[in-house]
Design an enzyme around this catalytic site. Structure first.
Site, PDB file in Angstrom:
ATOM      1  N   LYS B 167       0.766  -1.463  -0.107  1.00 49.42           N
ATOM      2  CA  LYS B 167      -0.029  -0.113   0.177  1.00 49.42           C
ATOM      3  C   LYS B 167       1.198   1.105  -0.044  1.00 49.42           C
ATOM      4  O   LYS B 167       2.034   1.275   0.619  1.00 49.42           O
ATOM      5  CB  LYS B 167      -0.775   0.365   0.918  1.00 49.42           C
ATOM      6  CG  LYS B 167      -0.398   0.385   2.651  1.00 49.42           C
ATOM      7  CD  LYS B 167      -1.204   0.916   3.931  1.00 49.42           C
ATOM      8  CE  LYS B 167      -0.252   0.979   4.853  1.00 49.42           C
ATOM      9  NZ  LYS B 167      -1.103   1.817   5.892  1.00 49.42           N
ATOM     10  N   HIS B 197      -0.898  -5.946   5.367  1.00 52.79           N
ATOM     11  CA  HIS B 197      -0.118  -7.011   6.263  1.00 52.79           C
ATOM     12  C   HIS B 197      -1.140  -7.237   7.355  1.00 52.79           C
ATOM     13  O   HIS B 197      -1.355  -8.141   8.303  1.00 52.79           O
ATOM     14  CB  HIS B 197       1.004  -6.382   6.763  1.00 52.79           C
ATOM     15  CG  HIS B 197       0.483  -5.156   7.781  1.00 52.79           C
ATOM     16  ND1 HIS B 197       0.932  -3.797   7.386  1.00 52.79           N
ATOM     17  CD2 HIS B 197       0.475  -4.966   8.871  1.00 52.79           C
ATOM     18  CE1 HIS B 197       1.068  -3.244   7.768  1.00 52.79           C
ATOM     19  NE2 HIS B 197       1.023  -3.738   9.490  1.00 52.79           N
ATOM     20  N   LYS B 201      -2.054 -11.548   9.903  1.00 56.19           N
ATOM     21  CA  LYS B 201      -2.281 -11.347  11.483  1.00 56.19           C
ATOM     22  C   LYS B 201      -2.251 -12.733  11.579  1.00 56.19           C
ATOM     23  O   LYS B 201      -4.477 -12.417  11.415  1.00 56.19           O
ATOM     24  CB  LYS B 201      -2.712  -9.935  11.876  1.00 56.19           C
ATOM     25  CG  LYS B 201      -1.721  -9.246  11.570  1.00 56.19           C
ATOM     26  CD  LYS B 201      -1.969  -8.261  12.744  1.00 56.19           C
ATOM     27  CE  LYS B 201      -1.029  -6.596  11.990  1.00 56.19           C
ATOM     28  NZ  LYS B 201       0.130  -7.076  12.787  1.00 56.19           N
ATOM     29  N   ASP B 254      -3.872   6.169   5.234  1.00 52.96           N
ATOM     30  CA  ASP B 254      -3.049   5.306   5.667  1.00 52.96           C
ATOM     31  C   ASP B 254      -4.127   4.153   6.174  1.00 52.96           C
ATOM     32  O   ASP B 254      -3.550   3.121   5.928  1.00 52.96           O
ATOM     33  CB  ASP B 254      -2.703   5.879   6.624  1.00 52.96           C
ATOM     34  CG  ASP B 254      -0.959   4.903   6.976  1.00 52.96           C
ATOM     35  OD1 ASP B 254      -0.335   4.761   5.599  1.00 52.96           O
ATOM     36  OD2 ASP B 254      -0.670   5.172   7.910  1.00 52.96           O
ATOM     37  N   HIS B 259      -6.541  -1.475   6.327  1.00 57.00           N
ATOM     38  CA  HIS B 259      -6.876  -1.725   6.664  1.00 57.00           C
ATOM     39  C   HIS B 259      -8.074  -2.375   7.579  1.00 57.00           C
ATOM     40  O   HIS B 259      -8.595  -3.318   7.335  1.00 57.00           O
ATOM     41  CB  HIS B 259      -5.344  -1.545   7.984  1.00 57.00           C
ATOM     42  CG  HIS B 259      -4.628  -1.852   8.339  1.00 57.00           C
ATOM     43  ND1 HIS B 259      -4.006  -2.590   6.639  1.00 57.00           N
ATOM     44  CD2 HIS B 259      -3.394  -0.623   7.616  1.00 57.00           C
ATOM     45  CE1 HIS B 259      -2.444  -2.330   6.365  1.00 57.00           C
ATOM     46  NE2 HIS B 259      -2.468  -0.993   7.628  1.00 57.00           N
TER      47      HIS B 259
END
Lengths: 334, 507
Positions: B167, B197, B201, B254, B259
């Site tokens: 990203k 990412h 997890k 961001d 995410h």
């Protein structure tokens, strides 16, 4: 040693134990009870109690269980005794203790037949029962199958048996009997087998496989350990499946640590370069050679805890093991 | 030739990993040093990588193979978290590390790269499989895509070619589409792996296991029982020297665009028919496309932009965002963003999803809190705790795990209720080291499993939602700073929830 033990009393003691642990944890985060199985350990009375305790303590965080350790003594008189305690640990960086129950039973050989009735109410409902038999002698006792029948899976270590070839043949009979069986001698091979399998994930190397004519396996002991027999049988079976028929050569060397495999090599006739070779080097490192490339992988000697961790993760039958067991039982070791 | 490896044992062996060469664009950057090489080394240590696996680093700086290996040796030793370093394993792994200097804008570099890859393929038996990894500056993604396409490096007859993209996937919908179009010049969409990412997890993956591996939660997972959902990603640190980058990004772009939207999609998606990559991604994508896009006049009611100001924390003076190096004194960047999303489908209609992310909040924590409706009738008297709602908390980091908060009778003769927590702790229940997100995702890309990667339609769907907010924010002059470093964000964020009778959890 008392003559009998009452399961109800043990269960009552366990209930008291949790109340006590809860009170000790009061005002803090309390204790967390964890349980995923019943793990019955059958051991000799002379078997290192501290070693077993440490192994169970190390297993608990990975496989929280109600552990029932039965310590056997060779005696004709029927005798049983029990005590109850908890294994607790504090996970790193956390505030709450996690605890598992442990029951220790002392029994004479003669009372083995009585044990199933004691263990039945002590196993945790709805969860699998594993029986880890650490003693070749107990495994040979006539009443052992009664104990084994209450477990979903029986775990032994044929590398500790005086005659590995005979042990393998005996284990084969047990599988024929129907229960799930595991042998830590097979578990010791997982990393070796995985490295071999990984080599042949490469299409170039896979192409060489049908030409393999010879399998060499070396070990650091005077007689072939069960692990060597299993590895030979597993390799031969894999090769047969793709139409290759290989001879097996066993060899003994004197390196340290004793008892471990030291080399496995697949070779085609008339070629100096092995199709695949894994050689145990110094320490835990092993040299992996295939197609002219050399790599290093770690193959440390695994302790009982690491081996049991793997076996307890597999509650059912292991077809690859059973097939290797059948093959190993028919191997002639010259 | 045998079609199948006869030695595979899926019961005991980890996933089958093919041989390949990994080409890292931006090999001198922080991501390579801190994450990629340590993750690759760790995979080698765990015997997950094929012996012939090769890494080719590309960057502007002239370095020899050995110099690059030395740099990576130091980096791996420094950034290898909770893992031992073994020199023998490193030496064997390092034999497969190579380097070439190159300017990504230079068209001549790409044929040279192709030639180098052929050499590596011959020496390491990589079978023509190549995984490209864009770890370079985002502004260089398009030139790299164009270079690979022009030199035809992205397409070959033997082996597979894939590309992993870090990203940001553009800075708005239009630029995301442009980036995608350029990458499609060299790669098919199925070969493009957009990495998030967070999805790598363990605990985010566990959401899928929790929801779809158990039968008891799914009946409750809808508007009838769920009151609202809070997704929090809080960081206690500031911008840590990345002020100039962060000034252009902000928390909304961001964190929330990628995410947290992905986490929300994982929480709220419909069950997929299978666990195949496209099946799971189809459901995630459908969910993202169902998020209601705000009208301009709804944005300020349903979002909060924040920026931290200076404060004193633990006896230490902490600068405000505008006092951070590289940040303009009048920056309008959001270091905190909170939004209220609604999902327009039958399952979630009317259920608010509150997402928030911020820097310099009191602690580092990422969690999802699902608040269930209270019991329809409060039959127990008491101090109000007796009507506390049930909460299901999915903790992503730290202390990964799941907690269910419910009421229980307090011991004694009276009927007094007390909130208690039933906890499942990921670390203590399994006691095993979880692979890092980069280990999981790199291995997935090498194996060709795109389940945890983001697809272009998902990127576009989340940009549509975020662009609608961003367009209003860009035309609004915020009175920053509006929260003190070390606090839980601006008061306006509390007000946003209070309007619907809700309160932010303080994790």
């Amino acid at each position: 040693m008392a003559g009998t033990i009452a399961p109800d009393r043990i269960l009552h003691e366990m209930a008291d134990l949790w109340v006590t642990l809860g009170k000790e944890g009061e005002g803090e985060a309390g204790v967390l009870r964890a349980c995923t199985m019943t793990l019955v350990v059958a051991a000799e009375e002379s078997d290192d109690p501290q070693g077993i305790g440490e192994t169970l303590a190390a297993l608990m965080p990975v496989h929280p269980s109600r552990a029932i350790v039965i310590r056997f003594r060779a005696a004709d008189q029927r005798a049983l005794a029990a005590r109850v305690f908890a294994q607790c640990w504090m996970p790193f960086g956390q505030r709450q203790q996690i605890c598992c129950e442990q029951i220790e039973i002392t029994a004479s050989d003669a009372s083995l037949a009585d044990l199933a009735a004691v263990l039945l109410p002590l196993k945790v409902p709805d969860l699998p029962v594993f029986l880890w038999c650490r003693s070749p002698r107990v495994f040979q006792l006539q009443a052992f199958p009664q104990l084994a029948a209450m477990a979903q899976k029986v775990v032994v270590d044929s590398d500790t048996f005086p005659d590995p070839s005979a042990a393998v043949r005996q284990l084969k009979q047990l599988v024929v009997g129907g229960g799930a069986l595991a042998d830590l001698a097979w578990t010791r091979l997982t990393r070796w087998r995985e490295l071999i399998a990984q080599i042949f994930e490469n299409r170039v190397h896979l192409c060489d496989l049908p030409q393999v004519s010879d399998i060499s396996i070396s070990y650091r002991s005077p007689v072939a350990p069960a692990s060597a027999l299993y590895l030979a049988a597993w390799l031969r079976e894999g090769l047969t499946r793709i139409g290759a028929h290989a001879r097996v050569h066993f060899g003994s060397d004197s390196g340290e640590p004793a008892g471990r495999l030291s080399l496995v090599e697949l070779r085609r006739a008339g070629s100096q370069e092995p199709v695949a070779r894994i050689t145990l080097a110094e320490g835990p490192a092993a040299e992996v050679r295939s197609g002219g490339l050399t790599n290093t992988a770690l193959l440390p000697a695994l302790n009982d805890c690491a081996l049991m961790r793997e076996e307890l993760s597999i509650p059912g039958r292991d077809a690859a093991f059973e097939s290797a067991l059948a093959g190993a039982a028919g191997l002639e070791v010259s | 030739m045998p079609l199948e490896n006869p030695f595979q044992d899926p019961l005991r062996f980890q996933r089958r990993v093919p041989e390949c060469a990994l080409v890292i664009f931006g090999a001198n950057g922080d991501l390579t040093k801190r994450k990629l090489l340590p993750a690759l080394y760790r995979l080698a240590y765990e015997r997950r990588l094929h012996a012939g696996c090769a890494v080719l680093g590309i960057s502007r700086t002239p370095l020899s193979d050995d110099q690059f290996r030395d740099k990576m040796h130091s980096a791996v030793k420094q950034f290898l978290e909770d893992s031992p370093f073994d020199l023998d394993v490193w030496n064997a792994f390092a034999q497969g590390i190579f380097y070439m200097a190159g300017n990504f804008d230079d068209a001549a570099m790409y044929p040279a790269l192709d030639a180098r890859l052929k050499e590596i393929e011959a020496a390491r038996h990589t079978g023509g499989n190549v995984l490209f990894y864009l770890s370079a500056q985002p502004s260089q993604y398009i030139p790299i895509g164009q270079g690979l396409a022009a030199a035809n490096v992205g397409k070959r007859d033997n082996g597979w070619r894939r590309i992993v993209v870090e990203k940001p996937f553009g800075h708005n919908l239009e630029s995301a589409q442009e980036l995608s179009d350029e990458l499609h010049g060299a790669f098919r969409e199925s070969e493009v792996y957009r990495i998030d990412h967070y999805l790598g997890k363990e605990t985010v993956q566990n959401i899928l296991a929790f929801r779809f591996g158990n039968g008891i939660f799914e009946p409750l997972w809808n508007r009838r029982y769920v009151n609202h959902v809070q997704i929090t990603a809080a960081e206690s640190i500031g911008v840590e020297g990345r002020g100039s980058y962060y000034q252009e990004a902000g928390a909304l772009r961001d964190m929330i665009q990628n995410h947290l939207s992905q986490v929300m999609a994982t929480i709220a998606m419909e069950p997929s028919a299978t666990f195949r990559p496209n099946s799971v991604r189809d459901e995630r994508s459908k969910l993202l496309r169902s998020i209601r896009v705000m009208k301009p006049d709804e944005v300020l009611q349903n979002t909060v932009s924040g920026q931290y100001g200076p404060a004193r924390i633990g006896g230490e003076d902490v600068p405000g965002f505008r006092q951070e190096p590289g940040v303009e004194p009048g920056a309008q960047t959001d270091t905190y963003a909170a939004v209220t999303f609604f999902v327009d489908n039958w399952r979630w209609a009317g259920v608010p999803f509150y997402l928030r992310s911020g820097k310099r909040l009191p602690k580092r924590v990422t969690e999802i809190a699902i608040q269930f409706n209270a019991a329809p009738l409060a039959i127990f008297d008491g101090d109000g705790t007796a009507s506390a709602p049930n909460l299901l908390i999915l903790r992503i980091q730290p202390e990964e795990g799941i907690s269910l908060k419910f009421l229980s009778k307090r011991p004694g003769t009276g009927m007094t209720l007390r909130g208690v927590s039933m906890d499942f702790n990921y670390g203590s229940s399994f006691g095993e080291r979880s692979p890092s997100a980069y280990e999981t995702l790199l291995l997935d890309a090498i194996i060709g499993d795109a389940t945890l990667y983001t697809r272009q339609d998902m990127v576009e769907a989340s940009w549509k939602v975020v662009d609608a907010i961003q367009n209003v924010w860009q035309n609004t002059k915020f009175d920053f700073p509006n929260y003190a470093a070390g606090s839980w964000g601006p008061k306006a964020a509390d007000d946003m929830l209070a309007r619907r009778g809700h309160v932010w959890r303080q994790p």
